[in-house]
Design an enzyme around this catalytic site. Sequence first.
Site, PDB file in Angstrom:
ATOM      1  N   SER A   1       2.640  -5.982  -5.185  1.00 20.23           N
ATOM      2  CA  SER A   1       1.683  -5.077  -5.064  1.00 20.23           C
ATOM      3  C   SER A   1       0.614  -5.296  -6.236  1.00 20.23           C
ATOM      4  CB  SER A   1       2.535  -3.747  -5.498  1.00 20.23           C
ATOM      5  OG  SER A   1       1.596  -2.841  -5.439  1.00 20.23           O
TER       6      SER A   1
ATOM      7  N   TYR B   1       9.000   1.826  -9.960  1.00 20.31           N
ATOM      8  CA  TYR B   1       8.565   0.839  -8.763  1.00 20.31           C
ATOM      9  C   TYR B   1       7.661  -0.177  -9.295  1.00 20.31           C
ATOM     10  CZ  TYR B   1       5.463  -0.218  -4.638  1.00 20.31           C
ATOM     11  OH  TYR B   1       4.816  -0.796  -3.713  1.00 20.31           O
TER      12      TYR B   1
HETATM   13  P1  NAD Z   1       7.340   1.149   4.743  1.00 15.71           P
HETATM   14  O1  NAD Z   1       7.840   2.186   4.086  1.00 15.71           O
HETATM   15  O2  NAD Z   1       6.718   0.927   6.118  1.00 15.71           O
HETATM   16  O3  NAD Z   1       8.255  -0.244   4.385  1.00 15.71           O
HETATM   17  C1  NAD Z   1       8.978  -0.351   3.618  1.00 15.71           C
HETATM   18  C2  NAD Z   1      10.492  -0.492   4.212  1.00 15.71           C
HETATM   19  O4  NAD Z   1      11.449  -0.923   3.123  1.00 15.71           O
HETATM   20  C3  NAD Z   1      10.994   0.455   4.925  1.00 15.71           C
HETATM   21  O5  NAD Z   1      10.568   0.505   6.285  1.00 15.71           O
HETATM   22  C4  NAD Z   1      12.630   0.393   5.012  1.00 15.71           C
HETATM   23  O6  NAD Z   1      13.041  -0.197   6.114  1.00 15.71           O
HETATM   24  C5  NAD Z   1      12.674  -0.806   3.807  1.00 15.71           C
HETATM   25  N1  NAD Z   1      13.711  -0.198   2.672  1.00 15.71           N
HETATM   26  C6  NAD Z   1      13.495   0.348   1.757  1.00 15.71           C
HETATM   27  N2  NAD Z   1      14.716   0.498   1.056  1.00 15.71           N
HETATM   28  C7  NAD Z   1      15.665  -0.015   1.778  1.00 15.71           C
HETATM   29  C8  NAD Z   1      17.066  -0.287   1.765  1.00 15.71           C
HETATM   30  N3  NAD Z   1      17.509   0.196   0.885  1.00 15.71           N
HETATM   31  N4  NAD Z   1      17.553  -0.998   2.386  1.00 15.71           N
HETATM   32  C9  NAD Z   1      16.866  -1.589   3.494  1.00 15.71           C
HETATM   33  N5  NAD Z   1      15.712  -1.472   3.726  1.00 15.71           N
HETATM   34  C10 NAD Z   1      15.041  -0.681   2.836  1.00 15.71           C
HETATM   35  O7  NAD Z   1       5.936   1.039   3.672  1.00 15.71           O
HETATM   36  P2  NAD Z   1       5.101  -0.349   3.440  1.00 15.71           P
HETATM   37  O8  NAD Z   1       3.920   0.317   2.268  1.00 15.71           O
HETATM   38  O9  NAD Z   1       4.783  -1.143   4.556  1.00 15.71           O
HETATM   39  O10 NAD Z   1       5.898  -1.149   2.281  1.00 15.71           O
HETATM   40  C11 NAD Z   1       6.167  -2.568   2.762  1.00 15.71           C
HETATM   41  C12 NAD Z   1       6.065  -3.472   1.176  1.00 15.71           C
HETATM   42  O11 NAD Z   1       4.581  -3.181   0.758  1.00 15.71           O
HETATM   43  C13 NAD Z   1       6.943  -2.760   0.168  1.00 15.71           C
HETATM   44  O12 NAD Z   1       7.333  -3.732  -0.497  1.00 15.71           O
HETATM   45  C14 NAD Z   1       5.911  -2.169  -0.647  1.00 15.71           C
HETATM   46  O13 NAD Z   1       6.441  -2.148  -2.003  1.00 15.71           O
HETATM   47  C15 NAD Z   1       4.616  -2.901  -0.460  1.00 15.71           C
HETATM   48  N6  NAD Z   1       3.390  -2.408  -0.728  1.00 15.71           N
HETATM   49  C16 NAD Z   1       2.903  -1.318  -0.199  1.00 15.71           C
HETATM   50  C17 NAD Z   1       1.554  -0.695  -0.705  1.00 15.71           C
HETATM   51  C18 NAD Z   1       1.121   0.449   0.072  1.00 15.71           C
HETATM   52  O14 NAD Z   1       0.112   0.892  -0.436  1.00 15.71           O
HETATM   53  N7  NAD Z   1       1.716   1.060   1.300  1.00 15.71           N
HETATM   54  C19 NAD Z   1       0.999  -1.342  -1.715  1.00 15.71           C
HETATM   55  C20 NAD Z   1       1.147  -2.433  -2.217  1.00 15.71           C
HETATM   56  C21 NAD Z   1       2.789  -2.894  -2.040  1.00 15.71           C
END
Ligand code: NAD
Length: 295
Positions: free
Chosen positions: A187, A200
């Site tokens: 991220s 986080y």
């Molecule tokens: P999202 O909620 O759609 O995806 C995160 C997923 O993590 C969830 O769907 C869930 O299935 C999984 N998860 C969380 N805890 C878990 C556990 N204990 N066991 C199994 N699965 C688990 O949100 P997203 O934003 O698409 O996130 C995907 C990745 O992108 C993450 O690593 C997040 O840190 C990263 N990210 C997101 C953003 C943003 O702005 N959305 C920015 C930077 C990084």
Amino acid sequence: MSDTLKDPRSKYESIEPPEQTQSEPGLDRDLKPLADLGTNSYTGSGRLAGRRALITGGDSGIGAAVAIAFAREGADVAISYLPDEQPDADHVVQEIERAGVKSLQLPGDLQELEQCEAIVKQTVEAFGGLDILVNNASRQVWHENIEDIEDEQFDTTMKSNIYSSFRVTKAAVPHLEPGSSIIFTSSIQAYQPSETLLDYAMTKAAMNNLSKGLAQALAPRGIRVNAVAPGPIWTPLQPSHGQPTEKLTQFGQGGPLGRAGQPAELAGAYVFLASEEASYVAGETLGVTGGSPTP
Ligand code: NAD
Ligand code: MG
């Protein structure tokens, strides 16, 4: 302007989501407005034909967009997710199957070592091997002050984000042959931590660091390891306690492109890093931030 050019500032409208809260982990299907997972736009061209991929958190958001793109590029795709996310997982699997490749659903909590090992084992059994691992699952819960982060919260974040990535990777490596690829979802928080996301943000820095160390360890075995560092992307992570609700209405508007990103805009980075075209790319973190610098 030419019909073939799309202005990145306006390719997607700058969303102003209404205040909304979902309980963790949140569902894509309940987002207002809905996010774009690339379902109506991503066109594959066989860049991952015959590959076998495992994507943690592949039910929603970035992971779902990557799962759909990988399938359309010809890869069999397994997705892991929490049991509460079954409706999202069913939608993604429908899309994977529509692409004519194999799918696999792996519900369960990756805080457990056994689950981290089981998802690798089941993918290998179902697909006859594994050559792409995307460590994408994470939780993000905001807190005003460090004193507000209860030890249990801290532990849950570490286990869900770093322990899971390390353990799934460790279980997967013995199955990966030369040419395989591991991709971590880091991220912009790894470089520019928000004061309300201390636990986080440190996990995202750790994942970035692990990807660079592991890239050096595994390059001599022909396995490439890289990371993607997204900026603000509209996914269920955000309204399920990922941000204070009042901040959601301007989500992503402070960056150089002036808008939040959509999950569909991340898929190309993962396809590139997984594909043969990235054969000389290892230990890299590819920023997809809407213009905010990643050092
Ligand atoms: P999202 O909620 O759609 O995806 C995160 C997923 O993590 C969830 O769907 C869930 O299935 C999984 N998860 C969380 N805890 C878990 C556990 N204990 N066991 C199994 N699965 C688990 O949100 P997203 O934003 O698409 O996130 C995907 C990745 O992108 C993450 O690593 C997040 O840190 C990263 N990210 C997101 C953003 C943003 O702005 N959305 C920015 C930077 C990084
Ligand atoms: Mg989800």
